[in-house]
Design an enzyme around this catalytic site. Sequence first.
Site, PDB file in Angstrom:
ATOM      1  N   SER A 142     -32.633 -43.152  55.268  1.00 14.66           N
ATOM      2  CA  SER A 142     -31.480 -43.313  56.163  1.00 14.66           C
ATOM      3  C   SER A 142     -30.480 -44.297  55.587  1.00 14.66           C
ATOM      4  O   SER A 142     -30.844 -45.203  54.828  1.00 14.66           O
ATOM      5  CB  SER A 142     -31.972 -43.823  57.522  1.00 14.66           C
ATOM      6  OG  SER A 142     -30.889 -44.205  58.331  1.00 14.66           O
ATOM      7  N   TYR A 155     -36.477 -50.402  62.408  1.00 14.65           N
ATOM      8  CA  TYR A 155     -35.998 -49.160  61.770  1.00 14.65           C
ATOM      9  C   TYR A 155     -35.329 -49.444  60.426  1.00 14.65           C
ATOM     10  O   TYR A 155     -35.588 -48.758  59.430  1.00 14.65           O
ATOM     11  CB  TYR A 155     -35.030 -48.455  62.726  1.00 14.65           C
ATOM     12  CG  TYR A 155     -34.726 -47.027  62.331  1.00 14.65           C
ATOM     13  CD1 TYR A 155     -35.697 -46.033  62.453  1.00 14.65           C
ATOM     14  CD2 TYR A 155     -33.476 -46.658  61.845  1.00 14.65           C
ATOM     15  CE1 TYR A 155     -35.420 -44.712  62.093  1.00 14.65           C
ATOM     16  CE2 TYR A 155     -33.184 -45.351  61.492  1.00 14.65           C
ATOM     17  CZ  TYR A 155     -34.162 -44.383  61.622  1.00 14.65           C
ATOM     18  OH  TYR A 155     -33.893 -43.084  61.261  1.00 14.65           O
TER      19      TYR A 155
HETATM   20  N1  LIG Z   1     -31.144 -38.244  63.679  1.00 16.94           N
HETATM   21  C1  LIG Z   1     -30.590 -39.144  62.901  1.00 16.94           C
HETATM   22  O1  LIG Z   1     -29.493 -39.637  63.145  1.00 16.94           O
HETATM   23  C2  LIG Z   1     -31.314 -39.584  61.644  1.00 16.94           C
HETATM   24  C3  LIG Z   1     -30.569 -40.298  60.701  1.00 16.94           C
HETATM   25  C4  LIG Z   1     -31.199 -40.713  59.537  1.00 16.94           C
HETATM   26  C5  LIG Z   1     -32.520 -40.425  59.325  1.00 16.94           C
HETATM   27  N2  LIG Z   1     -33.222 -39.753  60.276  1.00 16.94           N
HETATM   28  C6  LIG Z   1     -34.619 -39.490  60.021  1.00 16.94           C
HETATM   29  O2  LIG Z   1     -34.871 -38.112  60.086  1.00 16.94           O
HETATM   30  C7  LIG Z   1     -36.223 -37.880  60.441  1.00 16.94           C
HETATM   31  C8  LIG Z   1     -36.292 -36.849  61.550  1.00 16.94           C
HETATM   32  O3  LIG Z   1     -35.647 -37.381  62.685  1.00 16.94           O
HETATM   33  P1  LIG Z   1     -34.957 -36.494  63.813  1.00 16.94           P
HETATM   34  O4  LIG Z   1     -33.636 -37.105  64.061  1.00 16.94           O
HETATM   35  O5  LIG Z   1     -35.061 -35.080  63.493  1.00 16.94           O
HETATM   36  O6  LIG Z   1     -35.863 -36.899  65.067  1.00 16.94           O
HETATM   37  P2  LIG Z   1     -36.771 -36.040  66.070  1.00 16.94           P
HETATM   38  O7  LIG Z   1     -36.042 -34.847  66.549  1.00 16.94           O
HETATM   39  O8  LIG Z   1     -37.278 -37.018  67.049  1.00 16.94           O
HETATM   40  O9  LIG Z   1     -37.972 -35.538  65.131  1.00 16.94           O
HETATM   41  C9  LIG Z   1     -38.970 -36.388  64.684  1.00 16.94           C
HETATM   42  C10 LIG Z   1     -40.101 -35.526  64.164  1.00 16.94           C
HETATM   43  O10 LIG Z   1     -41.128 -36.404  63.662  1.00 16.94           O
HETATM   44  C11 LIG Z   1     -42.369 -35.999  64.228  1.00 16.94           C
HETATM   45  N3  LIG Z   1     -43.270 -37.115  64.377  1.00 16.94           N
HETATM   46  C12 LIG Z   1     -43.055 -38.290  65.016  1.00 16.94           C
HETATM   47  N4  LIG Z   1     -44.166 -39.047  64.967  1.00 16.94           N
HETATM   48  C13 LIG Z   1     -45.107 -38.331  64.288  1.00 16.94           C
HETATM   49  C14 LIG Z   1     -46.452 -38.564  63.920  1.00 16.94           C
HETATM   50  N5  LIG Z   1     -47.075 -39.710  64.256  1.00 16.94           N
HETATM   51  N6  LIG Z   1     -47.110 -37.605  63.231  1.00 16.94           N
HETATM   52  C15 LIG Z   1     -46.493 -36.430  62.898  1.00 16.94           C
HETATM   53  N7  LIG Z   1     -45.223 -36.175  63.206  1.00 16.94           N
HETATM   54  C16 LIG Z   1     -44.540 -37.098  63.900  1.00 16.94           C
HETATM   55  C17 LIG Z   1     -41.996 -35.417  65.587  1.00 16.94           C
HETATM   56  O11 LIG Z   1     -42.991 -34.479  66.006  1.00 16.94           O
HETATM   57  P3  LIG Z   1     -44.135 -34.754  67.086  1.00 16.94           P
HETATM   58  O12 LIG Z   1     -43.567 -35.674  68.124  1.00 16.94           O
HETATM   59  O13 LIG Z   1     -44.449 -33.376  67.594  1.00 16.94           O
HETATM   60  O14 LIG Z   1     -45.263 -35.358  66.335  1.00 16.94           O
HETATM   61  C18 LIG Z   1     -40.725 -34.665  65.249  1.00 16.94           C
HETATM   62  O15 LIG Z   1     -41.025 -33.400  64.725  1.00 16.94           O
HETATM   63  C19 LIG Z   1     -36.794 -39.246  60.824  1.00 16.94           C
HETATM   64  O16 LIG Z   1     -37.519 -39.770  59.724  1.00 16.94           O
HETATM   65  C20 LIG Z   1     -35.549 -40.078  61.058  1.00 16.94           C
HETATM   66  O17 LIG Z   1     -35.775 -41.447  60.840  1.00 16.94           O
HETATM   67  C21 LIG Z   1     -32.647 -39.313  61.429  1.00 16.94           C
END
Ligand SMILES: NC(=O)c1ccc[n+]([C@@H]2O[C@H](COP(=O)([O-])OP(=O)(O)OC[C@H]3O[C@@H](n4cnc5c(N)ncnc54)[C@H](OP(=O)(O)O)[C@@H]3O)[C@@H](O)[C@H]2O)c1
Length: 256
Positions: A142, A155
């Site tokens: 990120s 974070y």
């Molecule tokens: N959205 C943003 O603005 C943004 C920006 C920069 C980086 N990111 C990064 O992108 C990635 C995905 O985020 P997102 O925005 O798509 O969020 P999201 O929709 O909340 O998705 C998070 C995913 O991670 C899985 N997860 C969480 N805890 C887990 C665990 N203990 N074991 C296995 N899977 C787990 C969740 O599935 P389950 O709950 O079913 O396990 C879900 O599929 C993250 O690493 C986040 O830090 C996001």
Amino acid sequence: MEWKDKVVFLTGASSGIGEALAVAMAKRGAKLGLVARREELLKELAEKCERSGGKARYFAVDVTDANAVAKAAESLRNEFGKIDILIANAGIGGNNAETRNLNPEAVAKVININLLGAVNAVSAVLPSMLENKSGQIVAVSSLAGFRGLPKSAAYSSIKAGMTAFFESVRLDVQRKGVAVTIIQPGFIKTPLTSGRENKMPFLMELEDSIPLFLRAIERKKRFAAFPWQLATIVRAGKFFPAWLYDRIASGAKYRE
Ligand SMILES: NC(=O)c1ccc[n+]([C@@H]2O[C@H](COP(=O)([O-])OP(=O)(O)OC[C@H]3O[C@@H](n4cnc5c(N)ncnc54)[C@H](OP(=O)(O)O)[C@@H]3O)[C@@H](O)[C@H]2O)c1
């Protein structure tokens, strides 16, 4: 790059970026191993991926369980013969961890899932990639990892840690046939950002971000940061002296 020849192990597949990436890769014919905890969502997604032209298996696994992650990767390799690409994407937000009320357990959870979860995924795929002298490891880090951000101690620190971890991995494996791509997105509309109260400059629509993820992977870029506007500001901020950075980053818009 021909996605239809690729076997992809994707963590965090059940929602947000992971879910959208899975469908996009399936449309291009990829074979997917979908990892997350919520089995019902994975099952539906796997069916959608198959309908879209890919092949998909799912593994209801917690990424903090190293053995379970290793078994899932093994099962995918047994079925398709190899894993070409790992996308270490599973993660949770930091709940705006406010350091004046520091809760070590909450911070440990963020570290365990985001950082150690990614380490578990790498260790599940790297030995066989090195053996095959071929593979690509993709980290979803990120822009939050460039410098400490207000109310984001947990974070910011894990994303800085992720970037450094995967860059170190790259130094160790790049001459052994394994590429490492570190993706540093800004704010994207997903369940992770949906409840966030802080301002989210240059917030991206999920569907606009997916081609940028795919391009970074296809071109085996070492780093990919987007959107460009926020990436430029954040990169410039790296060179600000501490007194100036402190003044700007703790500015009025971030205060309660
Ligand atoms: N959205 C943003 O603005 C943004 C920006 C920069 C980086 N990111 C990064 O992108 C990635 C995905 O985020 P997102 O925005 O798509 O969020 P999201 O929709 O909340 O998705 C998070 C995913 O991670 C899985 N997860 C969480 N805890 C887990 C665990 N203990 N074991 C296995 N899977 C787990 C969740 O599935 P389950 O709950 O079913 O396990 C879900 O599929 C993250 O690493 C986040 O830090 C996001």
